[in-house]
Design a protein around this motif. Sequence first.
Motif, short mmCIF file in Angstrom:
data_model
loop_
_atom_site.label_atom_id
_atom_site.label_comp_id
_atom_site.label_asym_id
_atom_site.label_seq_id
_atom_site.Cartn_x
_atom_site.Cartn_y
_atom_site.Cartn_z
N GLY A 244 -32.17 30.87 103.85
CA GLY A 244 -32.01 31.09 105.28
C GLY A 244 -32.11 32.56 105.65
N VAL A 245 -31.50 33.42 104.82
CA VAL A 245 -31.58 34.86 105.05
C VAL A 245 -33.03 35.34 104.96
CG1 VAL A 245 -30.95 37.13 104.11
CG2 VAL A 245 -29.22 35.32 104.28
N VAL A 246 -33.75 34.84 103.95
CA VAL A 246 -35.16 35.24 103.78
C VAL A 246 -36.00 34.75 104.96
CG1 VAL A 246 -37.23 34.91 102.37
CG2 VAL A 246 -35.02 35.30 101.26
N ALA B 115 -39.95 21.90 89.90
CA ALA B 115 -38.59 22.23 90.36
C ALA B 115 -37.90 21.04 91.03
CB ALA B 115 -38.64 23.42 91.31
N LYS B 116 -38.23 19.85 90.56
CA LYS B 116 -37.70 18.63 91.17
C LYS B 116 -36.18 18.64 91.26
CE LYS B 116 -39.91 14.98 90.16
NZ LYS B 116 -40.52 13.80 89.51
N SER B 117 -35.51 19.08 90.22
CA SER B 117 -34.05 19.07 90.22
C SER B 117 -33.48 19.98 91.29
CB SER B 117 -33.53 19.49 88.84
OG SER B 117 -33.96 20.80 88.50
N VAL B 118 -34.19 21.05 91.60
CA VAL B 118 -33.73 21.97 92.66
C VAL B 118 -33.91 21.34 94.03
CG1 VAL B 118 -34.11 24.21 93.76
CG2 VAL B 118 -34.22 24.00 91.26
N TRP B 119 -35.08 20.76 94.26
CA TRP B 119 -35.39 20.21 95.58
C TRP B 119 -34.53 18.99 95.92
CZ3 TRP B 119 -37.80 23.82 97.84
CH2 TRP B 119 -38.79 24.56 97.19
N LEU C 208 -25.63 25.07 98.27
CA LEU C 208 -25.31 25.96 99.38
C LEU C 208 -25.79 27.39 99.14
CD1 LEU C 208 -24.01 26.09 102.15
CD2 LEU C 208 -21.81 26.61 101.04
N PRO C 209 -25.63 27.96 97.93
CA PRO C 209 -26.16 29.32 97.72
C PRO C 209 -27.67 29.40 97.93
CG PRO C 209 -24.57 28.78 96.00
CD PRO C 209 -24.82 27.51 96.78
N TRP C 210 -28.41 28.39 97.45
CA TRP C 210 -29.86 28.37 97.68
C TRP C 210 -30.16 28.30 99.18
CZ3 TRP C 210 -34.06 29.26 94.80
CH2 TRP C 210 -33.93 29.24 93.40
N ILE D 111 -41.64 28.83 100.64
CA ILE D 111 -40.57 28.23 99.85
C ILE D 111 -39.22 28.41 100.52
CG2 ILE D 111 -39.29 28.43 97.68
CD1 ILE D 111 -41.96 29.00 96.30
N ALA D 112 -38.99 29.59 101.11
CA ALA D 112 -37.72 29.82 101.80
C ALA D 112 -37.54 28.84 102.95
CB ALA D 112 -37.67 31.26 102.31
N PHE D 113 -38.56 28.66 103.76
CA PHE D 113 -38.47 27.72 104.88
C PHE D 113 -38.28 26.28 104.40
CE2 PHE D 113 -39.98 31.21 107.48
CZ PHE D 113 -39.46 30.93 108.73
#
Length: 348
Positions: A220-222, A204-208, A213-215, A257-259
């Motif tokens: 943050g909510v989780v 998931a390199k492209s994500v990290w 902002l949505p992610w 992952i959330a943190f």
Amino acid sequence: MSKKRLTWVDVTKGFLMILVVIGHYPGELDFPLAKYIYWFHMPAFFLLSGLFFKEISEDESSHKTVKKRFLQLMVPYLFFLMIITGIRYGMELSLGNFDLSWYLQDLSTLVIGGRFARGAYGVFWFVTTLFFTYLLFIWMTKHLSRVKQIILLATCYLVAHFESIFAMRVISGAPDEASQTIPMLWNLDVVLMAIVYFALGYYAKSVWMNITLPWLIGAGVVAIGAVFADRVGFIDYHLSMKFLRYDHLVLDLVIPIAFIIVILGLFQRLTKIVPLNWLANIEKHSISIMYLHILTDIILNDYFQYGIIGFTTLGLVIPILVSIAIQKMIPYGKFFLGDIRAKKPIEI
């Protein structure tokens, strides 16, 4: 990769290193800070390592990459193992301990390492686990198709949880005691879990590299929801990779992952506003901090009284000073701290 991205990575690692020190604070706190730190800080280190993994083609030799990782990880491991052991044995001798059997028993524990090496060696498990995680990931990405890689990772994840269930529920007792009933050299069984976080960083390199902002908001909510649920008693979640404590098949992925998303996303944004060079400088001395912060407390707590702030400050400042001294005063000091660009005293 841009310089700015490298900056936020260094800043993040510096922040995580502070959490490593805080997580080893031996005193009691009104708020279970260490519990929440353990939810994500070690998975984060494995994930960030996977983020910068470079795959080797099937016709390419693995020798160069394996050598590089050995020099980066295992040379400092052996260097600080000798330093810490020398200091400990000097202290024991000064107290009149001349029992040869004690030293032989202690040395055998250090050879086994992993979760069996306690006290001043409390962090050593991470290095051997990371090194063998690299080796396994090199092999699987070189020789297995992506589908087979996913199957292997899923198998590792399930086996890790079965081992945890056996240790925590069948053997039962405190996690450190229960896990030590399972003999394992260098915590190699933790590779089963570590490689999953490592792979998430790689795949998931492209994500990290660019937390949107949505992610960030969703994670943050989780993260906040998980802490709230734990505080009100809806869940009682723990994660301790060192001692094989994996509490939940789903939450062991979701919560860390959330943190991690929150931390990376925040630092990606903060470093665009303020440089946070002090955190990046902590990362530069992270090897020394990792190995010496517990020993620092062992030596000083007989002479000084301090709380978590003093513990953290000393656990950062003293190892940083030692790191600077090693680089300035010891021949090939940078090499012994894992800088493979430094001049090497040996050829491997």
